[in-house]
Design an enzyme around this catalytic site. Structure first.
Site, PDB file in Angstrom:
ATOM      1  N   LYS A  59       3.979  12.811   4.120  1.00  0.00           N
ATOM      2  CA  LYS A  59       3.757  11.986   2.922  1.00  0.00           C
ATOM      3  C   LYS A  59       4.394  10.612   3.115  1.00  0.00           C
ATOM      4  O   LYS A  59       3.776   9.584   2.807  1.00  0.00           O
ATOM      5  CB  LYS A  59       4.317  12.696   1.679  1.00  0.00           C
ATOM      6  CG  LYS A  59       3.446  13.864   1.250  1.00  0.00           C
ATOM      7  CD  LYS A  59       4.095  14.800   0.254  1.00  0.00           C
ATOM      8  CE  LYS A  59       3.201  16.019   0.017  1.00  0.00           C
ATOM      9  NZ  LYS A  59       3.813  17.089  -0.765  1.00  0.00           N
ATOM     10  N   GLN A 103       9.248  18.133  -4.083  1.00  0.00           N
ATOM     11  CA  GLN A 103       8.575  19.080  -3.190  1.00  0.00           C
ATOM     12  C   GLN A 103       8.837  20.516  -3.640  1.00  0.00           C
ATOM     13  O   GLN A 103       9.999  20.917  -3.808  1.00  0.00           O
ATOM     14  CB  GLN A 103       9.059  18.862  -1.745  1.00  0.00           C
ATOM     15  CG  GLN A 103       8.331  19.703  -0.709  1.00  0.00           C
ATOM     16  CD  GLN A 103       6.852  19.349  -0.588  1.00  0.00           C
ATOM     17  OE1 GLN A 103       6.483  18.178  -0.572  1.00  0.00           O
ATOM     18  NE2 GLN A 103       6.004  20.358  -0.524  1.00  0.00           N
ATOM     19  N   ASP A 127       1.956  14.202  -9.139  1.00  0.00           N
ATOM     20  CA  ASP A 127       1.481  15.531  -8.726  1.00  0.00           C
ATOM     21  C   ASP A 127       0.667  16.201  -9.838  1.00  0.00           C
ATOM     22  O   ASP A 127       0.011  17.215  -9.596  1.00  0.00           O
ATOM     23  CB  ASP A 127       2.687  16.427  -8.392  1.00  0.00           C
ATOM     24  CG  ASP A 127       2.768  16.737  -6.906  1.00  0.00           C
ATOM     25  OD1 ASP A 127       1.770  16.505  -6.191  1.00  0.00           O
ATOM     26  OD2 ASP A 127       3.820  17.239  -6.466  1.00  0.00           O
TER      27      ASP A 127
END
Ligand code: NAD
Length: 289
Positions: A59, A103, A127
């Protein structure tokens, strides 16, 4: 998108994701030159899980490639929930940070995933896991759409097949893949059937599908013979075998001989996820274009 045989075409996520990253790179260059802020993405990693560390590295590398500024916040596994929430609070207030990604999964002991996801400002939740963003998607007014489902829809759209009225059978009902994919396809007027570990006659359901989305995490669960002629097959599964190779949730060879379009594993859905994360970060910084 290229064709392995006369009838079946591969939905090449690697290629499409690269095109999207190139477009984003140009858009960011131009926007910044016109005085817009450089989009910034903060990544938070708790502990040192090897797979999560690889995802975060990818990422950060992709951010650099397209011109998104990245801010990495590694925390020791022992840091604890309070320290994690403090970190998110600081990132929520930082004007250079437009998107925040924690994460997952978090280490099992001492962390509440729900509380952590709720602590991210919804307008920085790139997200798309905050309940407000999930609710907006459920109401048919999506704001930040979770990256993997967004990438899946983009791949289906790439076929240029009209989704309206098609029967979509989704295998898997997770909050991060199955449920949001169902909402997105409902939003495109598909007739959606959701299957899961307790579904009876799974094979029958898959046989009736114009579009199959498999997100179960069971290697090659969906057999080629289950796929109806001409179906679109999206394989989300990433399963590492004993010899180190990756396979999806669909038996690729058999399914490819029946499908009109199919995603490979690797190189299908996976690369689209990061491309959509970058797109969401630009939207968080500048608004939806
Ligand atoms: P999950 O474990 O949260 O959910 C799995 C779902 O599959 C559950 O709803 C369960 O009911 C269902 N299921 C399990 N066994 C089944 C069976 N035999 N028949 C029917 N349904 C069954 O998984 P997830 O997080 O949604 O991920 C699913 C797969 O997708 C995994 O392989 C994961 O690695 C992969 N994944 C890929 C990406 C990507 O970017 N490519 C992103 C997320 C997840």
């Amino acid at each position: 998108m290229n064709s392995p045989c006369n009838r079946t075409s591969i939905l090449d996520g690697k290629h499409l994701a690269k095109q999207i990253r190139t477009q984003l790179k140009n858009r960011i260059k131009q926007g910044v030159a016109e005085g817009l802020p450089t989009p910034g993405l903060a990544t938070v990693l708790v502990g040192e899980d090897p797979a999560s560390s690889v995802y975060i590295r990818n990422k950060i590398r992709s951010c650099k490639e397209v011109g998104v500024e990245s801010f990495h916040e590694p925390l020791e596994e022992s840091a604890g929930q309070e320290m994690l929430l403090e970190t998110i609070k600081r990132l929520n207030q930082d004007p250079k940070v437009h998107g925040i990604l924690v994460q997952l999964p978090l280490p099992r002991a001492g962390y509440s995933e729900v509380e952590v996801l709720e602590s991210i400002l919804p307008q920085k939740d790139v997200d798309g896991f905050h309940p407000l963003n999930q609710g907006a998607l459920f109401q048919g007014e999506p704001r930040f759409v979770p990256c993997t489902p967004k990438g899946i829809l983009r791949l289906i759209e790439e076929t240029q097949v009209d989704i309206a009225g098609k029967k979509a059978v989704i295998l898997g009902r997770s909050n991060i893949v199955g449920k949001p994919v169902a909402q997105l396809l409902l939003g495109r007027n598909a007739t959606v059937v959701m299957c899961h570990s307790r579904t009876q006659r799974l094979e029958e359901e898959v046989r009736s599908a114009d579009i199959v989305v498999a997100a179960v995490g069971v290697p090659e669960l969906v057999r080629g013979s289950w796929i109806s002629e001409g179906a679109i097959v999206i394989d989300v599964g990433i399963n590492r075998q004993d010899d180190g190779t990756l396979v999806g949730d669909v038996a690729y060879e058999g399914a490819a001989s029946k499908a009109s379009w199919i995603t490979p594993v690797p190189g299908g859905v996976g690369p689209m996820t990061i491309a959509m994360l970058l797109e969401n970060t630009v939207e968080a910084a500048w608004g939806v274009s």
